[in-house]
Design a protein around this motif. Structure first.
Motif, PDB file in Angstrom:
ATOM      1  N   VAL A  18      -4.543   8.348  13.025  1.00  0.00           N
ATOM      2  CA  VAL A  18      -3.705   7.874  11.915  1.00  0.00           C
ATOM      3  C   VAL A  18      -4.509   7.846  10.623  1.00  0.00           C
ATOM      4  CG1 VAL A  18      -2.488   5.844  11.034  1.00  0.00           C
ATOM      5  CG2 VAL A  18      -2.097   6.610  13.361  1.00  0.00           C
ATOM      6  N   ASP A  19      -5.739   7.378  10.696  1.00  0.00           N
ATOM      7  CA  ASP A  19      -6.592   7.343   9.514  1.00  0.00           C
ATOM      8  C   ASP A  19      -6.854   8.757   9.015  1.00  0.00           C
ATOM      9  OD1 ASP A  19      -7.986   5.852   7.588  1.00  0.00           O
ATOM     10  OD2 ASP A  19      -9.884   6.260   8.601  1.00  0.00           O
ATOM     11  N   ALA A  25      -4.402   2.868   5.240  1.00  0.00           N
ATOM     12  CA  ALA A  25      -3.979   1.661   4.526  1.00  0.00           C
ATOM     13  C   ALA A  25      -2.766   1.025   5.203  1.00  0.00           C
ATOM     14  CB  ALA A  25      -3.669   1.977   3.069  1.00  0.00           C
ATOM     15  N   ALA A  26      -1.848   1.847   5.663  1.00  0.00           N
ATOM     16  CA  ALA A  26      -0.662   1.327   6.351  1.00  0.00           C
ATOM     17  C   ALA A  26      -1.050   0.659   7.671  1.00  0.00           C
ATOM     18  CB  ALA A  26       0.343   2.451   6.601  1.00  0.00           C
ATOM     19  N   VAL A  27      -1.970   1.276   8.399  1.00  0.00           N
ATOM     20  CA  VAL A  27      -2.444   0.698   9.657  1.00  0.00           C
ATOM     21  C   VAL A  27      -3.103  -0.644   9.385  1.00  0.00           C
ATOM     22  CG1 VAL A  27      -4.110   0.961  11.536  1.00  0.00           C
ATOM     23  CG2 VAL A  27      -2.691   2.889  10.850  1.00  0.00           C
ATOM     24  N   HIS A  28      -3.888  -0.730   8.334  1.00  0.00           N
ATOM     25  CA  HIS A  28      -4.546  -1.987   7.983  1.00  0.00           C
ATOM     26  C   HIS A  28      -3.515  -3.065   7.650  1.00  0.00           C
ATOM     27  CE1 HIS A  28      -7.630  -4.679   6.556  1.00  0.00           C
ATOM     28  NE2 HIS A  28      -6.936  -4.841   5.437  1.00  0.00           N
ATOM     29  N   ARG A  29      -2.497  -2.726   6.854  1.00  0.00           N
ATOM     30  CA  ARG A  29      -1.452  -3.707   6.506  1.00  0.00           C
ATOM     31  C   ARG A  29      -0.726  -4.212   7.747  1.00  0.00           C
ATOM     32  NH1 ARG A  29      -0.273  -0.142   2.321  1.00  0.00           N
ATOM     33  NH2 ARG A  29       1.564   0.616   3.410  1.00  0.00           N
ATOM     34  N   ILE A  30      -0.399  -3.306   8.655  1.00  0.00           N
ATOM     35  CA  ILE A  30       0.307  -3.703   9.878  1.00  0.00           C
ATOM     36  C   ILE A  30      -0.589  -4.567  10.754  1.00  0.00           C
ATOM     37  CG2 ILE A  30       1.353  -2.850  12.013  1.00  0.00           C
ATOM     38  CD1 ILE A  30       2.232  -0.351  10.299  1.00  0.00           C
ATOM     39  N   SER A  31      -1.853  -4.171  10.912  1.00  0.00           N
ATOM     40  CA  SER A  31      -2.788  -4.962  11.726  1.00  0.00           C
ATOM     41  C   SER A  31      -2.946  -6.369  11.166  1.00  0.00           C
ATOM     42  CB  SER A  31      -4.157  -4.283  11.780  1.00  0.00           C
ATOM     43  OG  SER A  31      -4.064  -3.060  12.437  1.00  0.00           O
ATOM     44  N   GLU A  32      -3.091  -6.486   9.862  1.00  0.00           N
ATOM     45  CA  GLU A  32      -3.222  -7.795   9.230  1.00  0.00           C
ATOM     46  C   GLU A  32      -1.942  -8.618   9.413  1.00  0.00           C
ATOM     47  OE1 GLU A  32      -5.914  -9.312   7.814  1.00  0.00           O
ATOM     48  OE2 GLU A  32      -6.938  -7.598   8.703  1.00  0.00           O
ATOM     49  N   ALA A  33      -0.791  -7.962   9.335  1.00  0.00           N
ATOM     50  CA  ALA A  33       0.476  -8.664   9.529  1.00  0.00           C
ATOM     51  C   ALA A  33       0.614  -9.175  10.959  1.00  0.00           C
ATOM     52  CB  ALA A  33       1.654  -7.749   9.171  1.00  0.00           C
ATOM     53  N   VAL A  34       0.172  -8.390  11.921  1.00  0.00           N
ATOM     54  CA  VAL A  34       0.207  -8.815  13.329  1.00  0.00           C
ATOM     55  C   VAL A  34      -0.690 -10.030  13.517  1.00  0.00           C
ATOM     56  CG1 VAL A  34      -0.465  -8.175  15.686  1.00  0.00           C
ATOM     57  CG2 VAL A  34       0.868  -6.582  14.290  1.00  0.00           C
ATOM     58  N   ARG A  35      -1.909  -9.964  12.999  1.00  0.00           N
ATOM     59  CA  ARG A  35      -2.841 -11.098  13.127  1.00  0.00           C
ATOM     60  C   ARG A  35      -2.281 -12.352  12.469  1.00  0.00           C
ATOM     61  NH1 ARG A  35      -6.751  -7.077  11.640  1.00  0.00           N
ATOM     62  NH2 ARG A  35      -7.787  -6.356  13.503  1.00  0.00           N
ATOM     63  N   ALA A  36      -1.755 -12.215  11.256  1.00  0.00           N
ATOM     64  CA  ALA A  36      -1.215 -13.369  10.536  1.00  0.00           C
ATOM     65  C   ALA A  36       0.001 -13.950  11.248  1.00  0.00           C
ATOM     66  CB  ALA A  36      -0.847 -12.968   9.101  1.00  0.00           C
ATOM     67  N   THR A  37       0.822 -13.094  11.819  1.00  0.00           N
ATOM     68  CA  THR A  37       2.015 -13.554  12.533  1.00  0.00           C
ATOM     69  C   THR A  37       1.620 -14.365  13.763  1.00  0.00           C
ATOM     70  OG1 THR A  37       3.328 -11.701  11.725  1.00  0.00           O
ATOM     71  CG2 THR A  37       4.124 -12.792  13.708  1.00  0.00           C
ATOM     72  N   LEU A  61       7.251  -7.156  10.409  1.00  0.00           N
ATOM     73  CA  LEU A  61       7.830  -6.240   9.425  1.00  0.00           C
ATOM     74  C   LEU A  61       7.928  -6.906   8.056  1.00  0.00           C
ATOM     75  CD1 LEU A  61       9.111  -3.546   8.691  1.00  0.00           C
ATOM     76  CD2 LEU A  61      11.299  -4.482   9.470  1.00  0.00           C
ATOM     77  N   ALA A  62       8.425  -8.136   8.009  1.00  0.00           N
ATOM     78  CA  ALA A  62       8.557  -8.848   6.735  1.00  0.00           C
ATOM     79  C   ALA A  62       7.183  -9.020   6.075  1.00  0.00           C
ATOM     80  CB  ALA A  62       9.221 -10.200   6.956  1.00  0.00           C
ATOM     81  N   ARG A  63       6.182  -9.399   6.850  1.00  0.00           N
ATOM     82  CA  ARG A  63       4.832  -9.572   6.297  1.00  0.00           C
ATOM     83  C   ARG A  63       4.274  -8.237   5.805  1.00  0.00           C
ATOM     84  NH1 ARG A  63       2.199 -14.428   7.513  1.00  0.00           N
ATOM     85  NH2 ARG A  63       3.264 -15.686   9.064  1.00  0.00           N
ATOM     86  N   THR A  64       4.506  -7.168   6.550  1.00  0.00           N
ATOM     87  CA  THR A  64       4.003  -5.854   6.168  1.00  0.00           C
ATOM     88  C   THR A  64       4.646  -5.390   4.865  1.00  0.00           C
ATOM     89  OG1 THR A  64       3.654  -5.272   8.484  1.00  0.00           O
ATOM     90  CG2 THR A  64       3.732  -3.455   6.914  1.00  0.00           C
ATOM     91  N   LEU A  65       5.948  -5.549   4.768  1.00  0.00           N
ATOM     92  CA  LEU A  65       6.651  -5.110   3.564  1.00  0.00           C
ATOM     93  C   LEU A  65       6.269  -5.943   2.352  1.00  0.00           C
ATOM     94  CD1 LEU A  65      10.183  -4.352   5.021  1.00  0.00           C
ATOM     95  CD2 LEU A  65       8.361  -2.732   4.418  1.00  0.00           C
ATOM     96  N   ARG A  66       6.056  -7.246   2.548  1.00  0.00           N
ATOM     97  CA  ARG A  66       5.627  -8.107   1.439  1.00  0.00           C
ATOM     98  C   ARG A  66       4.296  -7.641   0.874  1.00  0.00           C
ATOM     99  NH1 ARG A  66       7.362 -13.161   3.880  1.00  0.00           N
ATOM    100  NH2 ARG A  66       5.404 -13.091   4.992  1.00  0.00           N
ATOM    101  N   ARG A  67       3.390  -7.245   1.748  1.00  0.00           N
ATOM    102  CA  ARG A  67       2.061  -6.796   1.309  1.00  0.00           C
ATOM    103  C   ARG A  67       2.113  -5.399   0.703  1.00  0.00           C
ATOM    104  NH1 ARG A  67      -2.946  -7.452   4.557  1.00  0.00           N
ATOM    105  NH2 ARG A  67      -3.666  -6.931   2.497  1.00  0.00           N
ATOM    106  N   ALA A  68       3.057  -4.575   1.122  1.00  0.00           N
ATOM    107  CA  ALA A  68       3.108  -3.184   0.663  1.00  0.00           C
ATOM    108  C   ALA A  68       3.777  -3.059  -0.698  1.00  0.00           C
ATOM    109  CB  ALA A  68       3.861  -2.323   1.676  1.00  0.00           C
TER     110      ALA A  68
END
Length: 77
Positions: A18-19, A25-37, A61-68
């Protein structure tokens, strides 16, 4: 390989692929959203939580979109 070792190996290979196609960057946002959730207490039973898969996915999804989404002067506080 089997079990956790295979999952970790498969995950690393997936991240490399993916990288390599420019989606790091998208993978990082999703990973961070999973951890935060999970840290916020929204987690499915397989990781010790009580949330449904849908609730978990919607929260990630909501956390990922907020960050993106770039902030705008028109965003409400």
């Amino acid at each position: 390989m089997s079990g956790a070792a295979a999952n970790i190996s498969d995950t690393r290979i997936g991240v490399i692929v993916v990288d390599g196609i420019g989606l790091g960057a998208a993978v990082h946002r999703i990973s961070e959203a999973v951890r935060a959730t999970i840290s916020s207490g929204v987690a499915t039973a397989d990781v010790g939580g009580l949330s449904s898969t849908s609730e978990f996915a919607e929260t990630v999804l909501a956390r990922t979109l907020r960050r993106a989404r770039p902030s705008s002067q028109f965003d409400r506080p």
